[in-house]
Design a protein around this motif. Structure first.
Motif, PDB file in Angstrom:
ATOM      1  N   MET A  21      -1.643  -4.274   0.445  1.00  0.00           N
ATOM      2  CA  MET A  21      -0.559  -3.337   0.370  1.00  0.00           C
ATOM      3  C   MET A  21      -0.718  -2.289   1.455  1.00  0.00           C
ATOM      4  O   MET A  21      -1.840  -1.880   1.751  1.00  0.00           O
ATOM      5  N   PRO A  22       0.375  -1.865   2.108  1.00  0.00           N
ATOM      6  CA  PRO A  22       0.276  -0.820   3.120  1.00  0.00           C
ATOM      7  C   PRO A  22      -0.179   0.495   2.494  1.00  0.00           C
ATOM      8  O   PRO A  22       0.254   0.849   1.407  1.00  0.00           O
ATOM      9  N   HIS A  23      -1.069   1.199   3.150  1.00  0.00           N
ATOM     10  CA  HIS A  23      -1.558   2.487   2.665  1.00  0.00           C
ATOM     11  C   HIS A  23      -1.858   3.367   3.866  1.00  0.00           C
ATOM     12  O   HIS A  23      -2.789   3.086   4.619  1.00  0.00           O
ATOM     13  N   SER A  24      -1.067   4.380   4.061  1.00  0.00           N
ATOM     14  CA  SER A  24      -1.260   5.320   5.161  1.00  0.00           C
ATOM     15  C   SER A  24      -1.288   4.563   6.488  1.00  0.00           C
ATOM     16  O   SER A  24      -0.311   3.913   6.845  1.00  0.00           O
ATOM     17  N   ASP A  25      -2.415   4.571   7.214  1.00  0.00           N
ATOM     18  CA  ASP A  25      -2.488   3.916   8.518  1.00  0.00           C
ATOM     19  C   ASP A  25      -3.241   2.592   8.489  1.00  0.00           C
ATOM     20  O   ASP A  25      -3.691   2.106   9.517  1.00  0.00           O
ATOM     21  N   HIS A  26      -3.400   2.003   7.272  1.00  0.00           N
ATOM     22  CA  HIS A  26      -4.143   0.753   7.158  1.00  0.00           C
ATOM     23  C   HIS A  26      -3.572  -0.090   6.016  1.00  0.00           C
ATOM     24  O   HIS A  26      -2.562   0.271   5.433  1.00  0.00           O
ATOM     25  N   ASP A  81       7.913   1.255 -15.420  1.00  0.00           N
ATOM     26  CA  ASP A  81       8.612  -0.023 -15.374  1.00  0.00           C
ATOM     27  C   ASP A  81      10.040   0.177 -14.884  1.00  0.00           C
ATOM     28  O   ASP A  81      10.764   1.032 -15.395  1.00  0.00           O
ATOM     29  N   GLY A  82      10.423  -0.586 -13.862  1.00  0.00           N
ATOM     30  CA  GLY A  82      11.786  -0.535 -13.362  1.00  0.00           C
ATOM     31  C   GLY A  82      12.106   0.635 -12.442  1.00  0.00           C
ATOM     32  O   GLY A  82      13.263   0.856 -12.119  1.00  0.00           O
ATOM     33  N   CYS A  83      11.102   1.384 -11.984  1.00  0.00           N
ATOM     34  CA  CYS A  83      11.372   2.549 -11.129  1.00  0.00           C
ATOM     35  C   CYS A  83      11.702   2.157  -9.695  1.00  0.00           C
ATOM     36  O   CYS A  83      12.153   2.989  -8.910  1.00  0.00           O
ATOM     37  N   GLY A  84      11.455   0.887  -9.332  1.00  0.00           N
ATOM     38  CA  GLY A  84      11.771   0.430  -7.993  1.00  0.00           C
ATOM     39  C   GLY A  84      10.608   0.482  -7.025  1.00  0.00           C
ATOM     40  O   GLY A  84      10.753   0.099  -5.865  1.00  0.00           O
ATOM     41  N   HIS A  85       9.444   0.955  -7.478  1.00  0.00           N
ATOM     42  CA  HIS A  85       8.270   1.004  -6.618  1.00  0.00           C
ATOM     43  C   HIS A  85       7.252  -0.038  -7.082  1.00  0.00           C
ATOM     44  O   HIS A  85       7.167  -0.347  -8.272  1.00  0.00           O
ATOM     45  N   VAL A  86       6.487  -0.561  -6.138  1.00  0.00           N
ATOM     46  CA  VAL A  86       5.497  -1.585  -6.458  1.00  0.00           C
ATOM     47  C   VAL A  86       4.378  -0.982  -7.292  1.00  0.00           C
ATOM     48  O   VAL A  86       3.814   0.056  -6.937  1.00  0.00           O
ATOM     49  N   ALA A  87       4.069  -1.615  -8.427  1.00  0.00           N
ATOM     50  CA  ALA A  87       2.986  -1.187  -9.316  1.00  0.00           C
ATOM     51  C   ALA A  87       1.700  -1.903  -8.921  1.00  0.00           C
ATOM     52  O   ALA A  87       1.702  -3.118  -8.715  1.00  0.00           O
ATOM     53  N   VAL A  88       0.617  -1.140  -8.791  1.00  0.00           N
ATOM     54  CA  VAL A  88      -0.669  -1.696  -8.391  1.00  0.00           C
ATOM     55  C   VAL A  88      -1.720  -1.294  -9.412  1.00  0.00           C
ATOM     56  O   VAL A  88      -2.012  -0.104  -9.571  1.00  0.00           O
ATOM     57  N   PRO A  89      -2.305  -2.275 -10.156  1.00  0.00           N
ATOM     58  CA  PRO A  89      -3.385  -1.934 -11.090  1.00  0.00           C
ATOM     59  C   PRO A  89      -4.552  -1.319 -10.322  1.00  0.00           C
ATOM     60  O   PRO A  89      -4.959  -1.840  -9.285  1.00  0.00           O
ATOM     61  N   GLY A 109       4.451   4.699   1.482  1.00  0.00           N
ATOM     62  CA  GLY A 109       3.171   4.411   2.123  1.00  0.00           C
ATOM     63  C   GLY A 109       1.972   5.050   1.457  1.00  0.00           C
ATOM     64  O   GLY A 109       0.866   5.005   1.978  1.00  0.00           O
ATOM     65  N   HIS A 110       2.186   5.660   0.297  1.00  0.00           N
ATOM     66  CA  HIS A 110       1.096   6.280  -0.454  1.00  0.00           C
ATOM     67  C   HIS A 110       1.087   5.706  -1.861  1.00  0.00           C
ATOM     68  O   HIS A 110       2.081   5.190  -2.343  1.00  0.00           O
ATOM     69  N   ARG A 111      -0.040   5.823  -2.519  1.00  0.00           N
ATOM     70  CA  ARG A 111      -0.132   5.416  -3.919  1.00  0.00           C
ATOM     71  C   ARG A 111      -0.069   6.664  -4.772  1.00  0.00           C
ATOM     72  O   ARG A 111      -0.805   7.617  -4.556  1.00  0.00           O
ATOM     73  N   HIS A 112       0.828   6.664  -5.741  1.00  0.00           N
ATOM     74  CA  HIS A 112       0.944   7.778  -6.669  1.00  0.00           C
ATOM     75  C   HIS A 112       0.408   7.366  -8.034  1.00  0.00           C
ATOM     76  O   HIS A 112       0.694   6.285  -8.517  1.00  0.00           O
ATOM     77  N   ALA A 113      -0.364   8.257  -8.645  1.00  0.00           N
ATOM     78  CA  ALA A 113      -0.908   8.017  -9.978  1.00  0.00           C
ATOM     79  C   ALA A 113      -0.587   9.220 -10.854  1.00  0.00           C
ATOM     80  O   ALA A 113      -0.791  10.363 -10.452  1.00  0.00           O
ATOM     81  N   GLU A 114      -0.074   8.962 -12.062  1.00  0.00           N
ATOM     82  CA  GLU A 114       0.248  10.052 -12.985  1.00  0.00           C
ATOM     83  C   GLU A 114      -1.040  10.716 -13.452  1.00  0.00           C
ATOM     84  O   GLU A 114      -2.028  10.056 -13.765  1.00  0.00           O
ATOM     85  N   HIS A 115      -1.018  12.063 -13.504  1.00  0.00           N
ATOM     86  CA  HIS A 115      -2.206  12.807 -13.900  1.00  0.00           C
ATOM     87  C   HIS A 115      -1.809  14.182 -14.411  1.00  0.00           C
ATOM     88  O   HIS A 115      -1.229  14.981 -13.670  1.00  0.00           O
ATOM     89  N   ASP A 116      -2.070  14.461 -15.680  1.00  0.00           N
ATOM     90  CA  ASP A 116      -1.831  15.782 -16.271  1.00  0.00           C
ATOM     91  C   ASP A 116      -0.443  16.348 -15.962  1.00  0.00           C
ATOM     92  O   ASP A 116      -0.312  17.513 -15.569  1.00  0.00           O
ATOM     93  N   GLY A 117       0.590  15.535 -16.118  1.00  0.00           N
ATOM     94  CA  GLY A 117       1.959  16.015 -15.953  1.00  0.00           C
ATOM     95  C   GLY A 117       2.457  16.068 -14.518  1.00  0.00           C
ATOM     96  O   GLY A 117       3.545  16.585 -14.254  1.00  0.00           O
ATOM     97  N   HIS A 118       1.696  15.550 -13.567  1.00  0.00           N
ATOM     98  CA  HIS A 118       2.134  15.478 -12.176  1.00  0.00           C
ATOM     99  C   HIS A 118       1.601  14.172 -11.576  1.00  0.00           C
ATOM    100  O   HIS A 118       0.971  13.385 -12.278  1.00  0.00           O
ATOM    101  N   TYR A 119       1.881  13.939 -10.319  1.00  0.00           N
ATOM    102  CA  TYR A 119       1.380  12.750  -9.637  1.00  0.00           C
ATOM    103  C   TYR A 119       0.366  13.147  -8.583  1.00  0.00           C
ATOM    104  O   TYR A 119       0.529  14.139  -7.883  1.00  0.00           O
TER     105      TYR A 119
END
Length: 75
Positions: A1-6, A43-51, A62-72
């Motif tokens: 998966m693309p992530h930042s510059d790699h 589910d269904g948000c339109g972004h690729v889910a990555v375990p 180009g970034h991975r977002h993870a839910e944490h304490d009410g924010h990402y």
């Protein structure tokens, strides 16, 4: 998966990136909160889910977002 510059590769719930002929874990250092986030990932948000470890990251601009304490967090 693309992530930042790699490119990251998902393997056994971890993200790996190629570096100087070998693979390193691609993990964030510290707590990197993503500011103004105008929608919820799920589910269904339109972004690729990555375990990832014990949660799911969502690929967003180009970034991975993870839910944490009410924010990402940026991963």
């Amino acid at each position: 998966m693309p992530h930042s510059d790699h490119v990251d590769y998902v393997h056994d719930g971890h993200l790996h990136r190629e570096h100087d002929g070998h693979f390193d874990e691609c993990e964030p250092e510290g707590h990197n909160e993503h500011g103004a986030h105008d929608h919820a990932h799920g589910d269904g948000c339109g972004h690729v889910a990555v375990p990832h470890a014990d949660h799911v990251d969502y690929v967003h601009d180009g970034h991975r977002h993870a839910e944490h304490d009410g924010h990402y967090d940026e991963h």
